[in-house]
Write a protein that holds these residues in place. Sequence first.
Motif, PDB file in Angstrom:
ATOM      1  N   LEU A 112       0.833  -1.212   0.000  1.00 16.13           N
ATOM      2  CA  LEU A 112       0.000   0.000   0.000  1.00 16.13           C
ATOM      3  C   LEU A 112       0.863   1.256   0.000  1.00 16.13           C
ATOM      4  N   GLN A 113       1.907   1.250   0.801  1.00 11.80           N
ATOM      5  CA  GLN A 113       2.812   2.395   0.854  1.00 11.80           C
ATOM      6  C   GLN A 113       3.480   2.598  -0.509  1.00 11.80           C
ATOM      7  N   LEU A 114       3.894   1.514  -1.128  1.00  4.60           N
ATOM      8  CA  LEU A 114       4.555   1.592  -2.427  1.00  4.60           C
ATOM      9  C   LEU A 114       3.611   2.142  -3.496  1.00  4.60           C
ATOM     10  N   MET A 115       2.337   1.770  -3.429  1.00  5.13           N
ATOM     11  CA  MET A 115       1.366   2.168  -4.445  1.00  5.13           C
ATOM     12  C   MET A 115       0.734   3.539  -4.165  1.00  5.13           C
ATOM     13  N   SER A 116       0.994   4.093  -2.991  1.00  6.42           N
ATOM     14  CA  SER A 116       0.367   5.379  -2.666  1.00  6.42           C
ATOM     15  C   SER A 116       0.817   6.440  -3.672  1.00  6.42           C
ATOM     16  N   GLY A 117      -0.134   7.255  -4.062  1.00  2.19           N
ATOM     17  CA  GLY A 117       0.163   8.303  -5.028  1.00  2.19           C
ATOM     18  C   GLY A 117      -0.024   7.877  -6.472  1.00  2.19           C
ATOM     19  N   LEU A 118      -0.273   6.593  -6.699  1.00  2.00           N
ATOM     20  CA  LEU A 118      -0.510   6.088  -8.052  1.00  2.00           C
ATOM     21  C   LEU A 118      -2.017   5.991  -8.269  1.00  2.00           C
ATOM     22  N   ALA A 119      -2.490   6.629  -9.307  1.00  6.12           N
ATOM     23  CA  ALA A 119      -3.928   6.659  -9.577  1.00  6.12           C
ATOM     24  C   ALA A 119      -4.476   5.251  -9.782  1.00  6.12           C
ATOM     25  N   GLU A 120      -5.717   5.044  -9.351  1.00  5.01           N
ATOM     26  CA  GLU A 120      -6.364   3.736  -9.478  1.00  5.01           C
ATOM     27  C   GLU A 120      -6.369   3.260 -10.925  1.00  5.01           C
ATOM     28  N   ASP A 122      -4.197   3.905 -13.237  1.00  3.13           N
ATOM     29  CA  ASP A 122      -2.846   3.458 -13.577  1.00  3.13           C
ATOM     30  C   ASP A 122      -2.540   2.096 -12.957  1.00  3.13           C
ATOM     31  N   ARG A 123      -3.046   1.874 -11.755  1.00  2.00           N
ATOM     32  CA  ARG A 123      -2.867   0.565 -11.110  1.00  2.00           C
ATOM     33  C   ARG A 123      -3.527  -0.535 -11.941  1.00  2.00           C
ATOM     34  N   GLU A 124      -4.740  -0.247 -12.398  1.00  2.00           N
ATOM     35  CA  GLU A 124      -5.478  -1.240 -13.181  1.00  2.00           C
ATOM     36  C   GLU A 124      -4.795  -1.528 -14.514  1.00  2.00           C
ATOM     37  N   VAL A 125      -4.308  -0.490 -15.176  1.00  2.00           N
ATOM     38  CA  VAL A 125      -3.606  -0.675 -16.455  1.00  2.00           C
ATOM     39  C   VAL A 125      -2.329  -1.475 -16.238  1.00  2.00           C
ATOM     40  N   THR A 126      -1.605  -1.165 -15.186  1.00  2.00           N
ATOM     41  CA  THR A 126      -0.365  -1.892 -14.885  1.00  2.00           C
ATOM     42  C   THR A 126      -0.648  -3.361 -14.633  1.00  2.00           C
ATOM     43  N   LEU A 127      -1.672  -3.646 -13.839  1.00  2.00           N
ATOM     44  CA  LEU A 127      -2.022  -5.036 -13.549  1.00  2.00           C
ATOM     45  C   LEU A 127      -2.437  -5.765 -14.820  1.00  2.00           C
ATOM     46  N   ARG A 128      -3.279  -5.141 -15.626  1.00  2.00           N
ATOM     47  CA  ARG A 128      -3.681  -5.774 -16.892  1.00  2.00           C
ATOM     48  C   ARG A 128      -2.474  -6.041 -17.785  1.00  2.00           C
ATOM     49  N   THR A 129      -1.555  -5.109 -17.840  1.00  2.00           N
ATOM     50  CA  THR A 129      -0.350  -5.281 -18.669  1.00  2.00           C
ATOM     51  C   THR A 129       0.478  -6.456 -18.177  1.00  2.00           C
ATOM     52  N   LEU A 130       0.691  -6.530 -16.878  1.00  2.00           N
ATOM     53  CA  LEU A 130       1.488  -7.636 -16.324  1.00  2.00           C
ATOM     54  C   LEU A 130       0.810  -8.982 -16.559  1.00  2.00           C
ATOM     55  N   LEU A 131      -0.498  -9.048 -16.366  1.00  3.58           N
ATOM     56  CA  LEU A 131      -1.217 -10.301 -16.595  1.00  3.58           C
ATOM     57  C   LEU A 131      -1.171 -10.704 -18.066  1.00  3.58           C
ATOM     58  N   PHE A 132      -1.283  -9.738 -18.961  1.00  7.72           N
ATOM     59  CA  PHE A 132      -1.194 -10.005 -20.398  1.00  7.72           C
ATOM     60  C   PHE A 132       0.180 -10.581 -20.751  1.00  7.72           C
ATOM     61  N   LEU A 133       1.241  -9.940 -20.255  1.00  4.80           N
ATOM     62  CA  LEU A 133       2.595 -10.405 -20.554  1.00  4.80           C
ATOM     63  C   LEU A 133       2.862 -11.779 -19.933  1.00  4.80           C
ATOM     64  N   LYS A 134       2.329 -12.006 -18.752  1.00  5.07           N
ATOM     65  CA  LYS A 134       2.487 -13.316 -18.095  1.00  5.07           C
ATOM     66  C   LYS A 134       1.853 -14.408 -18.936  1.00  5.07           C
ATOM     67  N   GLU A 135       0.663 -14.161 -19.462  1.00  8.05           N
ATOM     68  CA  GLU A 135      -0.014 -15.136 -20.328  1.00  8.05           C
ATOM     69  C   GLU A 135       0.771 -15.393 -21.603  1.00  8.05           C
ATOM     70  N   LYS A 136       1.356 -14.350 -22.167  1.00  3.80           N
ATOM     71  CA  LYS A 136       2.142 -14.522 -23.391  1.00  3.80           C
ATOM     72  C   LYS A 136       3.365 -15.417 -23.141  1.00  3.80           C
ATOM     73  N   LEU A 137       3.924 -15.329 -21.953  1.00  5.61           N
ATOM     74  CA  LEU A 137       5.072 -16.166 -21.619  1.00  5.61           C
ATOM     75  C   LEU A 137       4.696 -17.643 -21.538  1.00  5.61           C
ATOM     76  N   LYS A 138       3.450 -17.930 -21.265  1.00  6.56           N
ATOM     77  CA  LYS A 138       2.990 -19.320 -21.161  1.00  6.56           C
ATOM     78  C   LYS A 138       2.810 -19.971 -22.526  1.00  6.56           C
ATOM     79  N   GLN A 139       2.720 -19.174 -23.565  1.00  7.53           N
ATOM     80  CA  GLN A 139       2.471 -19.695 -24.913  1.00  7.53           C
ATOM     81  C   GLN A 139       3.680 -20.393 -25.489  1.00  7.53           C
TER      82      GLN A 139
END
Length: 139
Positions: A112-120, A122-139
């Motif tokens: 929470l401290q690390l994420m403070s100041g980051l807009a919600e 931006d958090r959602e976009v970052t999470l979606r990006t990481l999940l997308f890249l993680k799935e691509k690595l499984k292919q």
Amino acid sequence: MSFHNGFFHHNLQFSRSFTKKLNEQLAKVDLFHSQWLIVYYLNQYGRSTLVEISNYLDVEKPTVTRTVNRLEERKLIEQIPGKDKRERRIQLTELGERTYQEAKKVVDEFELQLMSGLAEEDREVTLRTLLFLKEKLKQ
């Protein structure tokens, strides 16, 4: 430096720094990041084999085995007899459950401290990006 080179380079640097700082926080409950990952997994998924944990964490089984042995020495996990004697199923002990609860508070506060100041958004976009890249690595 092209975007993809910069992105992945910074991601690796972030990952290392995050792990280092998280280890400093987890020291409050006498855990390391690698141990926390297994304690977290067992809390979330219950009794598991070393292979299941290894697959989830995407690390080699001997690495998981060493960490599990350390957790077992500390009485945070225990082996459960299975149908097949070759299969090693493990679960958290009561002490392991209490340690999980303490560590979860430490980790949540750190994140929470690390994420403070980051807009919600931006958090959602970052999470979606990481999940997308993680799935691509499984292919």
